[in-house]
Design a protein around this motif. Structure first.
Motif: not given
Length: 64
Positions: A38-61
């Motif tokens: 389940f490991y995913k770097p926070a930077d990658t998650v922020r980039e993905e959230c920026g592309r899809n317009g959201g700021m939530v990944h799973g249930n984590q802000q």
């Protein structure tokens, strides 16, 4: 979930779910010597959230 019930994790300090050495997503992080699937770097998650317009990944802000 109380902090005491959360699993300590020192494997990936840059993981989006790691807060102060504690996994905020998994109750059990023993994968029999294998790396966390389940490991995913926070930077990658922020980039993905920026592309899809959201700021939530799973249930984590995700903090920017």
């Amino acid at each position: 979930m109380s902090r005491a019930a959360m699993q300590g994790c020192r494997a990936h300090g840059d993981c989006f779910a790691n807060r102060g050495g504690v996994c905020t997503c998994l109750k059990d992080n023993d994968f029999g010597g294998r790396d966390c699937p389940f490991y995913k770097p926070a930077d990658t998650v922020r980039e993905e959230c920026g592309r899809n317009g959201g700021m939530v990944h799973g249930n984590q802000q995700i903090q920017q």
